[in-house]
Design a protein around this motif. Sequence first.
Motif, PDB file in Angstrom:
ATOM      1  N   UNK A 167      -3.569  16.039  49.032  1.00 53.45           N
ATOM      2  CA  UNK A 167      -3.005  17.353  48.712  1.00 53.45           C
ATOM      3  C   UNK A 167      -3.763  18.012  47.567  1.00 53.45           C
ATOM      4  N   UNK A 168      -4.337  17.200  46.687  1.00 49.15           N
ATOM      5  CA  UNK A 168      -5.120  17.745  45.580  1.00 49.15           C
ATOM      6  C   UNK A 168      -6.551  18.041  45.998  1.00 49.15           C
ATOM      7  N   UNK A 169      -6.859  17.830  47.249  1.00 55.37           N
ATOM      8  CA  UNK A 169      -8.208  18.130  47.729  1.00 55.37           C
ATOM      9  C   UNK A 169      -9.249  17.120  47.284  1.00 55.37           C
ATOM     10  N   UNK A 170      -8.815  15.914  46.888  1.00 55.25           N
ATOM     11  CA  UNK A 170      -9.774  14.934  46.366  1.00 55.25           C
ATOM     12  C   UNK A 170     -10.349  14.054  47.462  1.00 55.25           C
ATOM     13  N   UNK A 187     -13.572  16.888  41.048  1.00 55.95           N
ATOM     14  CA  UNK A 187     -12.565  17.218  40.032  1.00 55.95           C
ATOM     15  C   UNK A 187     -11.388  16.255  40.088  1.00 55.95           C
ATOM     16  N   UNK A 188     -11.625  15.007  39.693  1.00 52.52           N
ATOM     17  CA  UNK A 188     -10.562  13.999  39.722  1.00 52.52           C
ATOM     18  C   UNK A 188      -9.810  13.931  38.404  1.00 52.52           C
ATOM     19  N   UNK A 189     -10.319  14.616  37.406  1.00 50.45           N
ATOM     20  CA  UNK A 189      -9.657  14.545  36.109  1.00 50.45           C
ATOM     21  C   UNK A 189      -8.244  15.088  36.201  1.00 50.45           C
ATOM     22  N   UNK A 190      -7.351  14.445  35.504  1.00 51.83           N
ATOM     23  CA  UNK A 190      -6.010  14.976  35.381  1.00 51.83           C
ATOM     24  C   UNK A 190      -5.091  14.693  36.542  1.00 51.83           C
ATOM     25  N   UNK A 191      -5.577  14.039  37.569  1.00 47.49           N
ATOM     26  CA  UNK A 191      -4.688  13.676  38.675  1.00 47.49           C
ATOM     27  C   UNK A 191      -4.329  12.211  38.495  1.00 47.49           C
ATOM     28  N   UNK A 192      -3.072  11.888  38.609  1.00 42.46           N
ATOM     29  CA  UNK A 192      -2.658  10.506  38.381  1.00 42.46           C
ATOM     30  C   UNK A 192      -1.848   9.994  39.560  1.00 42.46           C
ATOM     31  N   UNK A 195      -9.111  13.116  31.003  1.00 40.80           N
ATOM     32  CA  UNK A 195      -8.730  14.480  30.621  1.00 40.80           C
ATOM     33  C   UNK A 195      -7.547  14.919  31.488  1.00 40.80           C
ATOM     34  N   UNK A 196      -6.448  15.368  30.865  1.00 34.98           N
ATOM     35  CA  UNK A 196      -5.282  15.741  31.694  1.00 34.98           C
ATOM     36  C   UNK A 196      -5.493  17.059  32.441  1.00 34.98           C
ATOM     37  N   UNK A 197      -4.762  17.183  33.512  1.00 38.37           N
ATOM     38  CA  UNK A 197      -4.748  18.447  34.265  1.00 38.37           C
ATOM     39  C   UNK A 197      -3.364  19.061  34.087  1.00 38.37           C
ATOM     40  N   UNK A 199      -8.544  24.543  40.547  1.00 36.53           N
ATOM     41  CA  UNK A 199      -7.717  25.078  41.637  1.00 36.53           C
ATOM     42  C   UNK A 199      -6.829  26.222  41.148  1.00 36.53           C
ATOM     43  N   UNK A 210      -9.642  26.433  46.008  1.00 35.23           N
ATOM     44  CA  UNK A 210     -10.305  25.306  45.358  1.00 35.23           C
ATOM     45  C   UNK A 210     -11.640  25.742  44.784  1.00 35.23           C
ATOM     46  N   UNK A 238     -13.395  23.470  42.640  1.00 35.52           N
ATOM     47  CA  UNK A 238     -14.166  22.282  42.265  1.00 35.52           C
ATOM     48  C   UNK A 238     -15.371  22.171  43.194  1.00 35.52           C
ATOM     49  N   UNK A 241     -17.553  20.525  45.763  1.00 36.05           N
ATOM     50  CA  UNK A 241     -17.108  19.616  46.820  1.00 36.05           C
ATOM     51  C   UNK A 241     -18.293  19.137  47.650  1.00 36.05           C
TER      52      UNK A 241
END
Lengths: 569, 452
Positions: free
Chosen positions: A397-400, A427-432, B1-3, B36, B105, B107, B109
């Motif tokens: 869902x986060x497009x990762x 852009x994987x930062x911040x997704x947990x 780094x948090x999102x 995003x 999006x 980012x 890809x």
Amino acid sequence: MATYDQWNEALLSYVVEGIPRGMPIYLGIDEDVIAGLGRALPRAETSSTGGTALDDFCAAIRRTVIRDGERVSLSAITGRTTADEPRCLAFLATMVLAASQMADEEDKDISELNYFRRLRGILALKGEGRPRGMQFGKAVDEPLWQGWNRWLQERGYLPSALPGEGPRRYIGYPLSQTLLRHADKDRLVRLFRDKHWRADWDADTLVGQVRREGGTLSAHLRALLAEEGQRRGAVAEAILELYDLWRQDPRPGRERAAVASSHLRAGIFREYDALLGALVEPAYHLYPQAPRRRAADNLELIQGDVRRPLRAERPGWFVPLDPVSASELERGERYRIAQPAEFELVILPQRRFWLLIQDPENPESGAYASWGTPPLGQPFILLCKSALLPQLEQLRAEGLIGWQGEPVPVLDGGWVELRDCMSESEAWSGVFIEDQELFEALRPVVSLSISAAGGLRVPDRAAWVNEYGPEITVVGFDAEVELTVSRVADDRAVYEAVQRTQVPLVVPWPGAGDYRVEATVGGRSVSRLVKLVPWDELWATEPPRREVVAIGGAQVAGATISRADEGDA
Amino acid sequence: MPRWYGAFRCVGKPQVVLSQIAAKVRYDDLGRFVPRVYFEKRPRREFYLCLAIVSEPEGVPPREVEGLLALSCLSSPVRADGGRLRPFSRAEIDRFVGAGADVQDYARRIQRRRTAPLPVEDPFGPAYGEVVDPDDAADVVGRTALFDRLLLWLSAAGAGSFATFQQACRTLGLVKPGVEPRQILRRLRLLGHVETSPDGGRWSIAPTALTRLAGTEETLALCGARDEPLRSALRAAAAIEDVTQPGGGGPAALLARGRPAAQVARALRAAGADDLPEPECAAERLAALLPPIDAWADSLQQVPGIVPTLYDCRRFDGVDFRDVPFAGRAGLYELWQPERDAGPTAPRYTLYHDPAHDRWLRGDWYGLRYLARMAAGGVCEVEWDQGEGRLSVPDGWRWPELYERALVLASGRLPGRHGERLVYDAISARLIDLLAPSLRLHVSEVSIRCTT
């Protein structure tokens, strides 16, 4: 007492044995390694009176390269042996040993001066700075390292010895070859002991566990764990090797009896009849890894109640054995090695998921196995516990990540396969997600990779046939890269271009030989090797598994007919 | 780094706002910081959007995105106490904009590469329609050279999947309409060069062998694995003749003459073919082993779980496949996936149904057709010219592959075509005696005049 040549041979076996082709080779020599190798070599008479294997090693080096007690002469160790093996390895190991001693004790003062103080110590030379006979790094050190790199590339391994920056140019080579320092090893062993870790983990799981203890690790160790690119895998393997050795023998490194673990790991090899499709489930075969760091013949493993000979399939791997059951995959399994005595177990680690990638030596074969980390941009199969699906959906869902089709239930429904799975975003930062190990396994650790596809491969040699070389595709998040194709033999560029990523390139390969393909962008670079062999050097090979037609009591293979009890036709 | 997520109230057309944000993100290369953008579900003239922002601490945007946040369309942020941008969590924005929010999006890809997959080809798929070029075709020599290369490559590779074989054939340019990889593989099996697994999914090179041609003592054909040193050793040990296959449809037959077989074999062993067996007439030995056709059928792979009503069935009627509702009759069937949007282009399975044992059999297509014709009451009528040693078989009654291999090994050559018949050379009376009962042949002796 062992000679220089005996040390050279033992080191070569230690460095490359069991390493899959296409992988980087690090020397990683330190006093523990020398002590371990020395146990299998003839010892000096003084060893009974306190002399160590390290003393023997240093003496052997000195006898070969020191002239008149004060001058280094490398003429005896240049070139290759009659077996086409590099003579210089034991001397390079000496340089790495000096670098490792320096790095251990002088973290903040890494300099040529300190490095040569260590090297002089090993060679028993007085004075400071470069020894006589080694005055010019460009003329002495560098050609040795370049020759070693060339030898590795000719055999399909990626070299890892690189020069340093500015005044550290020549000491950069040996420094680049050190992985874990003594302090790192001691800290890790303390961590294993304090945490009471005994589980049969694989490298990824173990490193994940270690990484979680980040706050208690030294800055150097944290930096090592944050390594990206080809060094990352080598560090993980070194940590796993230390873990296994410690589990077998918790004494300090130099006192341990073995230099390599008696435990082998196994992955899984997926067999699937695509033509029968949904009528049959894939089978997941036990896929034992060959021992690293030493040669091993005539291994036999017990699977079920049956002794199974382990036959080499390719460097680093044995031929897949019988399929594993859902419960074996669920809880992990230990398989006893019946012989030889120096090996004890093959361990199928307990995992919640497996990443199965295409055969790196033959992607068109349709085979998938746990050959390693999925290269950037290459679809893989994610075999995982069904319970992980919500977390994977979250990543999607986060497009990762993405996958094709619906998850396919396998192995009694407790597991699923996600097919044509791929990490798609940087852009994987911040997704947990809850399962950090899964997150780390799926997150791209490089931003650039090179794939070679098509052409006519010679599978057993990780090469292509001349006139039918591969197309090259650079996969990356950048739009364009600088691409260079160089001939390994003379390091000369044969093709240079600015190349769009994700677009296959038909390379005008100039003829048979070894080539290094390198892509660079924004200070990052990645390389891979391509070997083209001439048609008249295609040797017939014995297939690992010979197909036969059984008729009555006979076996037919082509134009040969034998009785079934004669084995292969 | 948090999102974290910053929310903004916007006015106007969402597409216009989106294009302004997109232009700025791309121009300033902000994909790393603002990967995003989420739009409120079904936005109206006034709507909310959320930017995913990667920075630390949460609520403090990185300096790089200051220009983006200065856009007039983002001038109404949802603020926290103190006037700072209020950070939201993912769960909060799901409530805020709705789970079905449109997502943009930014980012960087990796696009999936759309490589043309290998055509899905059943190794046991239909073998009819096979093309054999005429012997005088201009490219016979060129094609033979490519087949020789294929055989060298197979010897070096040793073994592999059917997909690797397909890939090799295509790379070498051997595949064309009427010459599909499965047909090439069949020819190589007939010539004794390769063997395949019962399910057809894997192949391996056959062991090197010297086989005596039927009815001769000193003419040997080289079968199986080979490389340049072996070929050189053979050239040094005997007089060698490279005989092209009919139409250049396979690797040349490498025939050795003029030296005692045992002597040639010794020379090859000395050149590295350690396990080379004593030369024998493989054709006759194989023919002697082959069971009656019914027993051969019992050896085929049974495919479990076939439910014919799930497929569109087509049954072979002796000439072609016809649509029929499945009624449990013996015969060769194509089972097609029911029509979908695009429609399948090949049957999902081609199988022989054996109602007597309630089983579906998978195997060599010609062999299954032979079973089907026999089940329909037919008999294979062959013609044999004893003087010339030639056997002519109707094309429509091509034999199961193992039986045909005995014919091909007799000469080391694939059959030539003579009208609607296949013609095999060097077929001895002993071979006929061995094979006729197994295949329930009707043999008539005739004079066959043709060039194979």
